[in-house]
Design a protein around this motif. Structure first.
Motif, short mmCIF file in Angstrom:
data_model
loop_
_atom_site.label_atom_id
_atom_site.label_comp_id
_atom_site.label_asym_id
_atom_site.label_seq_id
_atom_site.Cartn_x
_atom_site.Cartn_y
_atom_site.Cartn_z
N ASP A 239 -6.14 0.31 -0.22
CA ASP A 239 -6.60 0.54 -1.73
C ASP A 239 -7.95 -0.06 -1.97
N TYR B 70 2.38 8.90 2.01
CA TYR B 70 2.27 7.20 1.74
C TYR B 70 2.75 6.52 3.13
N TYR B 71 3.72 6.16 3.33
CA TYR B 71 4.10 5.45 4.73
C TYR B 71 3.51 6.48 5.86
N PHE C 72 5.26 12.15 -1.37
CA PHE C 72 4.63 10.93 -1.73
C PHE C 72 4.72 10.10 -0.41
N SER D 63 -2.81 10.64 -4.18
CA SER D 63 -2.14 10.36 -2.37
C SER D 63 -1.82 11.72 -2.02
N THR E 157 0.81 -2.46 -2.00
CA THR E 157 0.32 -1.39 -0.67
C THR E 157 2.61 -1.66 -0.11
N GLU F 266 -1.85 7.12 3.17
CA GLU F 266 -2.56 6.85 1.88
C GLU F 266 -1.99 5.66 0.48
N PRO F 267 -3.18 5.11 -0.42
CA PRO F 267 -2.30 4.31 -1.17
C PRO F 267 -1.36 4.81 -1.86
N PHE F 268 -1.05 4.27 -2.41
CA PHE F 268 0.45 4.23 -3.71
C PHE F 268 -0.68 4.00 -4.77
N SER F 269 -0.36 5.79 -4.94
CA SER F 269 -1.03 6.60 -5.97
C SER F 269 -1.28 8.36 -6.06
N ARG G 254 8.79 5.51 -2.34
CA ARG G 254 9.59 3.80 -1.82
C ARG G 254 9.84 3.53 -0.92
N LEU H 261 6.95 8.92 -6.99
CA LEU H 261 6.10 7.07 -5.88
C LEU H 261 7.32 5.92 -5.77
#
Length: 511
Positions: free
Chosen positions: A511, A164-165, A160, A175, A438, A169-172, A336, A332
């Motif tokens: 997103d 993500y970074y 993830f 992804s 985000t 891609e979206p916080f989902s 992050r 997630l």
């Protein structure tokens, strides 16, 4: 904190899991024993039919992470070369530790080895209570609380973090599947994945909170010499939920990180006391024997090949199911935190160091419980039969000479452990069910966090009231079953990114 209007609710992801949980609560209260019986049948079927998949996946994840660490992908900085970390290494480690273990090591660290010591798998032919059974018990604690479970978290969180970074891609959770199927992952299938995983985490969190409620209630009753019953347990649940919501309102740096650092120091204080006050020389020998057996039987024990099938399903596969239930949404949050660090540093902080901590905890706590149960006339195993596993840790520290002060410290640590872990996971759950998350606006509105916090508390108390520890164990497996396939998908995506060597291939996507 960003204004709530920037984060409208993702209606399907928010309302569908909430409706399923509400229906389950109503059914459990209305039908009682029949609902528990149906839950038991589903649990048994999952363990029998998919036990080998749980076991094989965990072992495969360890191998994959070793390969990734030594591959060119291992040098990749999450978020890009100029990315700045959110947390320093010590705070990062503390948050990671408290997000993943919650109350698990406190509840099971002293109680579980007593089962293995006094009721080892018949297939091994060990005499209950013998030195050979003690070695088996210690090696099993290493198996259940070190490399394999942390590999489950690390694979999902690393995949993830990269999508993500580095891919924008979206916080989902959908992804995670972009490296496999492209942008098609962000559609109805992706929404279904988010719904399933949100339900899985609520199940896992409720199971963990149920264990925490039992532990706290057992300690308070042991300290005060009274039986508080369900009113005490309701009160504990309300206090836990209120505390982690207050912490969530203060954000990552002050709330979650501050609680996690304090909680980690308390963990080390408990370890130090157990090592100094406990049977230190016996612990050293037991840990060497247990560690040797752990490594020599690593592959067959992970796969459940050299122990009874029923035993493996009741213990090892149950644990894998519990860790899988937490893994998707926890990924997630852990992902992050990873910005600014390399992939190799991520594997070190999320797999290697927490595994070493878990081994140290088990040497001090599980080892002390094993040695004292073998040598003392006042059997700790008898406490389980008389009062359940929630009182064992407190009896252990009584035997070590801790007295009321040690009991108070443990009670506070249990409480803080769940608050710190739940704080982080409710934050991730809420972000998953909210649109517009985000890196610059990472927090969901407090109203959404409050709904999920209360929902977890209600499910946990109903579990405790309806079926106690058996219900907690079953809920863990039921949550882990759908999450199993999501994490396998995440592992395949991580392997694809490693082979292609292009974690930054896609442009940023809103997103």
């Amino acid at each position: 904190m960003p204004a709530p209007t920037r984060h409208p609710i993702n209606r399907p992801v928010f309302f569908v899991p909430l409706a399923i949980l509400t229906a389950a609560l109503v059914l459990s209260l209305w039908f009682g024993a029949d609902f528990v019986a149906a839950e038991t049948r589903a649990n048994d079927w999952i363990l029998r039919a998919f036990g080998p998949v749980f076991a094989g996946a965990g072992l495969g994840f360890i191998l994959l992470l070793v390969i990734v660490a030594f591959s060119p992908l291992g040098k990749t900085v999450i978020g890009g070369a100029g990315a700045k970390p959110l947390l320093g290494r010590w705070r990062w480690f503390a948050v990671m530790l408290c997000t993943t273990i919650a109350t698990g090591i406190l509840f099971w660290g002293a109680a579980e080895p007593l089962f293995h010591l006094n009721a080892p798998p018949p297939m091994l032919g060990l005499e209950p209570g013998s030195d050979a059974a003690a070695t088996f018990a210690m090696s099993t604690m290493f198996l259940h609380w070190t490399l394999t479970p942390y590999a489950i978290y690390t694979v999902a969180a690393l995949a993830f973090a990269l999508v993500y970074y580095n891919r924008g891609e979206p916080f989902s959770l959908s992804s995670l599947f972009v490296p496999l199927i492209g942008r098609r992952a962000h559609g109805p299938v992706g929404t279904a994945i988010d719904i399933i995983c949100l339900y899985a985490l609520v199940a896992g969190m409720a199971a963990s909170m149920g264990a925490g409620i039992l532990s706290l209630a057992g300690g308070i009753e042991n300290l005060g010499g009274f039986a508080g019953g369900m009113p005490l347990r309701w009160g504990i649940a309300a206090l836990i939920v209120a505390s982690f919501l207050i912490s969530a309102a203060t954000g990552l740096q002050k709330g979650i990180a501050g609680l996690s650092v304090l909680n980690t120091w308390l963990f080390f204080a408990i370890i130090a006391f157990a090592l100094l006050a406990g049977p230190t020389s016996q612990l050293f020998g037991l840990s060497l024997r247990g560690g040797g057996e752990y490594f020599s039987t690593f592959v067959p024990r992970n796969l459940g090949l050299d122990v009874d099938g029923d035993w493996s399903r009741q213990w090892t596969i149950f644990y894998w199911g519990n860790w899988f239930a937490w893994a998707p949404v926890t990924a997630l949050f852990l992902g992050r935190l990873a910005i600014g660090y390399s992939v190799r540093e991520f594997i070190l902080m999320n797999l290697v160091l927490p595994s070493l901590f878990g081994a140290l905890w088990m040497i001090a706590i599980a080892g002390s419980a094993i040695v004292i149960d073998q040598q003392s006339s006042a059997s700790l195993y008898a406490v389980i039969a008389a009062k359940g596993p929630d009182s064992v840790l407190f009896r252990l520290f009584d035997a070590l000479g801790g007295g009321p002060a040690a009991t108070g410290l443990i009670l506070f640590t249990i409480f803080l452990s769940y608050v710190a872990g739940a704080d982080a996971n409710v934050s991730a759950m809420s972000a998953l069910s909210t649109r517009g998350i985000t890196p610059d606006a990472p927090e969901a509105p407090m109203a959404v966090q409050s709904v999920w916090g209360v929902a977890v508390g209600l499910v946990a108390v109903v579990l405790v009231a309806a079926s106690g520890i058996d219900g907690i164990r079953m809920m863990s497996v039921l949550g882990g079953f759908p999450a199993l396939f999501v994490i396998i998908g995440a592992a395949i995506s991580l392997a694809v990114m490693m082979v292609r060597g292009r974690p930054t291939a896609a442009p940023a996507l809103s997103d």
